[in-house]
Structure formats: structure tokens, C-alpha cells
Design a protein around this motif. Sequence first.
Motif, PDB file in Angstrom:
ATOM      1  N   MET A   1       0.833  -1.200   0.000  1.00 22.46           N
ATOM      2  CA  MET A   1       0.000   0.000   0.000  1.00 22.46           C
ATOM      3  C   MET A   1       0.871   1.255   0.000  1.00 22.46           C
ATOM      4  N   ALA A   2       0.444   2.261  -0.740  1.00 19.90           N
ATOM      5  CA  ALA A   2       1.230   3.487  -0.852  1.00 19.90           C
ATOM      6  C   ALA A   2       1.342   4.189   0.487  1.00 19.90           C
ATOM      7  N   ALA A   3       2.468   4.921   0.663  1.00 19.50           N
ATOM      8  CA  ALA A   3       2.668   5.666   1.903  1.00 19.50           C
ATOM      9  C   ALA A   3       1.769   6.897   1.936  1.00 19.50           C
ATOM     10  N   ASP A   4       1.118   7.183   0.853  1.00 20.67           N
ATOM     11  CA  ASP A   4       0.285   8.358   0.683  1.00 20.67           C
ATOM     12  C   ASP A   4      -1.185   7.917   0.762  1.00 20.67           C
ATOM     13  N   LEU A   5      -2.024   8.701   1.415  1.00 22.16           N
ATOM     14  CA  LEU A   5      -3.412   8.259   1.633  1.00 22.16           C
ATOM     15  C   LEU A   5      -4.363   8.780   0.554  1.00 22.16           C
ATOM     16  N   LEU A   6      -3.815   9.567  -0.380  1.00 23.01           N
ATOM     17  CA  LEU A   6      -4.641  10.156  -1.432  1.00 23.01           C
ATOM     18  C   LEU A   6      -5.385   9.072  -2.214  1.00 23.01           C
ATOM     19  N   SER A   7      -6.647   9.288  -2.412  1.00 23.67           N
ATOM     20  CA  SER A   7      -7.542   8.431  -3.195  1.00 23.67           C
ATOM     21  C   SER A   7      -7.789   7.034  -2.612  1.00 23.67           C
ATOM     22  N   LEU A   8      -7.443   6.830  -1.358  1.00 24.77           N
ATOM     23  CA  LEU A   8      -7.821   5.573  -0.714  1.00 24.77           C
ATOM     24  C   LEU A   8      -9.259   5.656  -0.210  1.00 24.77           C
ATOM     25  N   VAL A   9      -9.867   4.495  -0.009  1.00 26.14           N
ATOM     26  CA  VAL A   9     -11.211   4.443   0.591  1.00 26.14           C
ATOM     27  C   VAL A   9     -11.066   3.957   2.029  1.00 26.14           C
ATOM     28  N   ALA A  10     -11.553   4.765   2.972  1.00 21.71           N
ATOM     29  CA  ALA A  10     -11.469   4.423   4.392  1.00 21.71           C
ATOM     30  C   ALA A  10     -12.871   4.308   4.976  1.00 21.71           C
ATOM     31  N   VAL A  11     -13.078   3.289   5.789  1.00 18.30           N
ATOM     32  CA  VAL A  11     -14.335   3.128   6.533  1.00 18.30           C
ATOM     33  C   VAL A  11     -14.014   3.462   7.981  1.00 18.30           C
ATOM     34  N   VAL A  12     -14.759   4.405   8.558  1.00 20.32           N
ATOM     35  CA  VAL A  12     -14.475   4.837   9.935  1.00 20.32           C
ATOM     36  C   VAL A  12     -15.750   4.742  10.762  1.00 20.32           C
ATOM     37  N   THR A  13     -15.740   3.925  11.816  1.00 19.76           N
ATOM     38  CA  THR A  13     -16.880   3.910  12.743  1.00 19.76           C
ATOM     39  C   THR A  13     -16.641   4.984  13.804  1.00 19.76           C
ATOM     40  N   GLY A  14     -17.718   5.425  14.432  1.00 22.18           N
ATOM     41  CA  GLY A  14     -17.581   6.484  15.440  1.00 22.18           C
ATOM     42  C   GLY A  14     -17.190   7.811  14.816  1.00 22.18           C
ATOM     43  N   ALA A  15     -17.513   7.968  13.530  1.00 21.70           N
ATOM     44  CA  ALA A  15     -17.063   9.163  12.797  1.00 21.70           C
ATOM     45  C   ALA A  15     -17.876  10.411  13.152  1.00 21.70           C
ATOM     46  N   SER A  16     -18.928  10.239  13.942  1.00 21.65           N
ATOM     47  CA  SER A  16     -19.768  11.388  14.291  1.00 21.65           C
ATOM     48  C   SER A  16     -19.242  12.162  15.491  1.00 21.65           C
ATOM     49  N   SER A  17     -18.232  11.626  16.198  1.00 22.54           N
ATOM     50  CA  SER A  17     -17.815  12.296  17.438  1.00 22.54           C
ATOM     51  C   SER A  17     -16.377  11.939  17.815  1.00 22.54           C
ATOM     52  N   GLY A  18     -15.767  12.805  18.584  1.00 17.62           N
ATOM     53  CA  GLY A  18     -14.515  12.506  19.279  1.00 17.62           C
ATOM     54  C   GLY A  18     -13.375  12.015  18.389  1.00 17.62           C
ATOM     55  N   VAL A 138      -6.095  -2.185   9.154  1.00 23.04           N
ATOM     56  CA  VAL A 138      -7.199  -2.147  10.120  1.00 23.04           C
ATOM     57  C   VAL A 138      -6.688  -1.481  11.398  1.00 23.04           C
ATOM     58  N   VAL A 139      -7.462  -0.530  11.902  1.00 23.05           N
ATOM     59  CA  VAL A 139      -7.091   0.182  13.132  1.00 23.05           C
ATOM     60  C   VAL A 139      -8.172  -0.051  14.180  1.00 23.05           C
ATOM     61  N   PHE A 140      -7.748  -0.480  15.358  1.00 18.46           N
ATOM     62  CA  PHE A 140      -8.667  -0.640  16.491  1.00 18.46           C
ATOM     63  C   PHE A 140      -8.351   0.448  17.512  1.00 18.46           C
ATOM     64  N   VAL A 141      -9.309   1.348  17.743  1.00 26.01           N
ATOM     65  CA  VAL A 141      -9.099   2.344  18.801  1.00 26.01           C
ATOM     66  C   VAL A 141      -9.437   1.660  20.124  1.00 26.01           C
ATOM     67  N   CYS A 223       0.946   6.296  11.277  1.00 26.26           N
ATOM     68  CA  CYS A 223       1.106   4.828  11.183  1.00 26.26           C
ATOM     69  C   CYS A 223       0.562   4.322   9.851  1.00 26.26           C
ATOM     70  N   LEU A 224      -0.578   4.866   9.415  1.00 29.61           N
ATOM     71  CA  LEU A 224      -1.164   4.427   8.143  1.00 29.61           C
ATOM     72  C   LEU A 224      -0.240   4.746   6.970  1.00 29.61           C
ATOM     73  N   ARG A 225       0.513   5.845   7.106  1.00 28.91           N
ATOM     74  CA  ARG A 225       1.389   6.287   5.999  1.00 28.91           C
ATOM     75  C   ARG A 225       2.711   5.552   5.952  1.00 28.91           C
ATOM     76  N   LEU A 226       2.997   4.770   6.978  1.00 26.38           N
ATOM     77  CA  LEU A 226       4.296   4.081   7.052  1.00 26.38           C
ATOM     78  C   LEU A 226       4.501   3.205   5.815  1.00 26.38           C
ATOM     79  N   GLU A 231       5.394  -2.369  10.300  1.00 26.67           N
ATOM     80  CA  GLU A 231       4.070  -2.281  10.912  1.00 26.67           C
ATOM     81  C   GLU A 231       4.203  -1.788  12.351  1.00 26.67           C
ATOM     82  N   VAL A 232       3.434  -0.771  12.699  1.00 24.85           N
ATOM     83  CA  VAL A 232       3.292  -0.417  14.120  1.00 24.85           C
ATOM     84  C   VAL A 232       2.124  -1.260  14.615  1.00 24.85           C
TER      85      VAL A 232
END
Length: 244
Positions: A1-18, A138-141, A223-226, A231-232
Motif C-alpha cells: 500500500m502506498a505511503a500516501d493516503l490520497l484516493s484511498l477508501v477508508a471506513v471509519v466507525t464512530g465518525a460522528s464524534s470525538g 485495520v485500526v482498532f481504537v 502509522c497508516l502512511r508508514l 508495521e506499528v
Amino acid sequence: MAADLLSLVAVVTGASSGIGRAIARKLLDDGATVCAIGRDQQALAELAGDAGAPVEGRLLPYLADLADDEACRLVAGQIKSDHVAVDVLVHAAGAIELGGHATAPADGFDRQYQVNVRAPFVLTQAFLEPISARPGQVVFVNSSAGVRAAAGAGQYGATKHALKALADSLRDEVNAQGVRVLSVYVGRTATPMQARVHAHEGRDYEPERLIQPDDVASMVLACLRLPATAEVTDLSIRPLLPPR
Ligand SMILES: NC(=O)c1ccc[n+]([C@@H]2O[C@H](COP(=O)([O-])OP(=O)(O)OC[C@H]3O[C@@H](n4cnc5c(N)ncnc54)[C@H](OP(=O)(O)O)[C@@H]3O)[C@@H](O)[C@H]2O)c1
């Protein structure tokens, strides 16, 4: 995966707050398309105005109650039919109900388990194929309570320990396909959830003394751009100032 996030598709839960909102906003600023999941339609729509860059159809709000397995599967199905690829999946939605062992109602355990453990499992399962195909990330907060649970937060801490187990096990399953899995163990962060925690504890809420959601988001995006050779796996972030 590219180190650049341009034009990627991300799914984010909890995107309405915090924290989820801050991550979604930074992804939009970096040019990603964001499928923003939450229950608060207006808050999701307002993300477009908060972003520092023109959003131009890159913010897609999806309403779902993650306490319901079927709703998780439905929203994942909708996103997969709207987007051929999914590059990043961020699990930031979370629920907290505080109370000690003597008094905390057992029902609260189930409500937190549904949102904090079951929903990330069901959603990860639903997105596994497209995430593996990229390969994506995949990121787990998680929470400092996912490493050591404090008094009065046994149920919440147990759900976050379970979330750690899911992330660690997923990482072992998907690393060989090039998929990275990050757990972020955040301490007290200035969000509506933390304001409620302070109220419950009878403390004055001083958000400026806490971690700022944007700072968590900056670390996650770093971390996503690494580059893809590294891998972190675990990121631990706590407020610099001690609680008063
Ligand atoms: N703030 C802290 O100090 C702290 C510390 C450690 C870990 N965390 C973790 O960080 C994550 C984000 O928390 P936050 O502090 O940013 O809290 P927040 O501002 O209260 O946001 C919580 C988010 O979770 C979503 N959510 C909750 N229940 C949901 C449900 N049933 N269905 C769909 N979405 C649901 C909310 O969406 P709607 O409002 O649209 O329903 C909201 O977007 C959580 O996993 C939390 O456990 C926070």
C-alpha cells in the motif's frame, strides 16, 4: 500500500464524534474517501464542513446502530456495493458504562460488549475480503483500560481487553497477506465520552489537560502512511499532565 493516503477508501466507525471524527476529518484532509459510520446523521453530514480541504463527494455518511449485528452486516454490504475497494478500516465507535463490581448492572456489560467487541468483529469479518485484496490496514481504537483496567471500569476494561485479543489474533492471521493491524491504546482524551466519565467521577472537566482527538488522529495517520515493509502493532498514548 502506498505511503500516501490520497484516493484511498477508508471506513471509519464512530465518525460522528470525538476520536473517530478527528480521524475521519484528517483522512478527508489527506484526500481519502471516507465512509463515515454513526447514528447521528447531522453530525456525520457536518464532517464535510469541518474538513480543511474540499470534500467533493469524498464524504459518504452511513447510518448504523452497531449494537445490532444485522445492522453491521447491512452497512458493510452497502459500503461494499458502493465501493469496489476498501483500503482502511478504523474501529473507533465505543460505549462506556462505569460502575464497580458491587453495583454495576450486568446488562451494561452486554451493551458495551456489543459495540466494543462484537461490532468490530462482525465488521472486520465483512470487510476482510476487500481489505485483504488491497492489501489494506485495520485500526482498532482501544484504551489504556485494554491493558490495565482500573477500579469502577471492570466491564469496559474487559471489553477493551477482548478488543486487544481480536486485534492480536487478526494480525497473526492477515500479516502474511500484507494487511497491517494497529491497536491504539489511548488514555483520557478530550471528547464527549471523557466529559461524561469526568461527570461520573465528580471531577472538574478540563479538556485542555487531556490528549486532544486531533493528536490521536495525527498519530494514527502517521502509522497508516508508514511504508509497507514495517508495521506499528501497538501505540500507547497518554496525557502528559497527571490527573488532578
Ligand atoms: N475519550 C477517551 O478518553 C477515551 C479513552 C480511551 C479509549 N477511548 C475509546 O475511543 C473510542 C472513541 O471514543 P470517543 O472518546 O471519541 O467517544 P465519543 O466522542 O463519545 O464518540 C463515540 C462514538 O461511538 C459511536 N457509537 C457509540 N455507540 C454506537 C452504536 N451503538 N452504533 C453506532 N455508533 C456508536 C458514536 O456514534 P453516534 O454518536 O453517532 O451514535 C460516536 O461517534 C472509543 O472506542 C472509546 O472507548 C476513548
